[in-house]
Design a protein around this motif. Structure first.
Motif: not given
Ligand SMILES: Nc1ncnc2c1ncn2[C@@H]1O[C@H](COP(=O)(O)OP(=O)(O)OP(=O)(O)O)[C@@H](O)[C@H]1O
Ligand SMILES: [Mg+2]
Length: 212
Positions: A41-48, A80-86, A155-159, A189-196
């Motif tokens: 849920p919102n505020g559970s610390g995903k973006s942190t 070089r390895d990390l591609a991050v889209v916050l 990139r080798r890891l997408l965040i 890939i490490l992703l945070v998502s609210h889209d089931a």
């Protein structure tokens, strides 16, 4: 026989803001060619959690390793390895869409800059907006530009923090296909998502954070 370490390994991650323990003892791993989705849920610390892992925030405790080595976001190899889209991506107001992508490709010494930038613009559906300034884009088009910044560089890891944000239904279908293609290319890939539906289609593993 020594075992190959996972692409990303996080152990005992903890982040406290004042009296609030937002992330408590978080462990996770992402292997090459696999995707882990963090939900909650919102505020559970995903973006942190993502910011601590990507190095844009400092965890109170815990370790983050890439290939078994402590991640140092100042190292060129790690960058070089990390591609991050916050979720708080900002752009240069006076550089056009194509100039943003060109600049990133150049900074990462990509070969065939024009070809790569063109392919990514086509893929994210911004070819018609290539010459436009970020401030004149719609919110969904700006989100597509944010995603394009990850695909134009090595990139080798997408965040990705809520990569589905603002995308229309065709955009959501494209995103799921694109992320699955990235996995087939061997990316983690490490992703945070609210889209089931996105999580169902892309994630091999799901980590559900509890409300705080
Ligand atoms: N810099 C900060 N200072 C103080 N508290 C913070 C800070 N950043 C985040 N928090 C708090 O940490 C908690 C988790 O925030 P976070 O943004 O990680 O949640 P989230 O799971 O990404 O939520 P959402 O689904 O809304 O994006 C919230 O209570 C938030 O207020
Ligand atoms: Mg968030």
């Amino acid at each position: 026989m020594s075992q190959t370490p996972p692409l990303l390994r996080v152990r005992g991650l903890h982040r406290r803001f004042g009296d609030l323990d937002v992330i408590v003892d978080l462990d996770l791993e992402v292997d090459a060619g696999r995707a882990l989705a963090i939900t909650g849920p919102n505020g559970s610390g995903k973006s942190t959690a993502l910011r601590c892992i990507a190095g844009s925030d400092e965890p109170t405790a815990g370790t983050v390793e890439l290939d078994g080595k402590t991640l140092d976001e100042r190292s060129p190899a790690v960058r070089r390895d990390l591609a991050v889209v916050l979720d708080d991506m900002s752009f240069f107001p006076d550089l056009s869409v194509v100039e943003h992508l060109d600049l990133l490709a150049r900074a990462h010494s990509i070969e065939d800059i024009e070809g790569v930038v063109d392919a990514v613009l086509t893929d994210v559906g911004l070819l018609g907006q290539a010459g436009r300034l970020p401030g004149t884009l719609s919110s969904g088009q700006r989100r597509r530009l944010a995603l394009a910044t990850a695909f134009v560089r090595p990139r080798r890891l997408l965040i990705l923090d809520e990569p589905e944000q603002r995308l229309d239904s065709a955009g959501l279908t494209w995103l799921a296909e694109r992320l699955n293609a990235e996995k087939r290319d061997g990316l983690g890939i490490l992703l945070v998502s609210h889209d089931a539906a996105l999580v169902e289609s892309v994630a091999d593993d799901v980590l559900a954070l509890e409300p705080r």
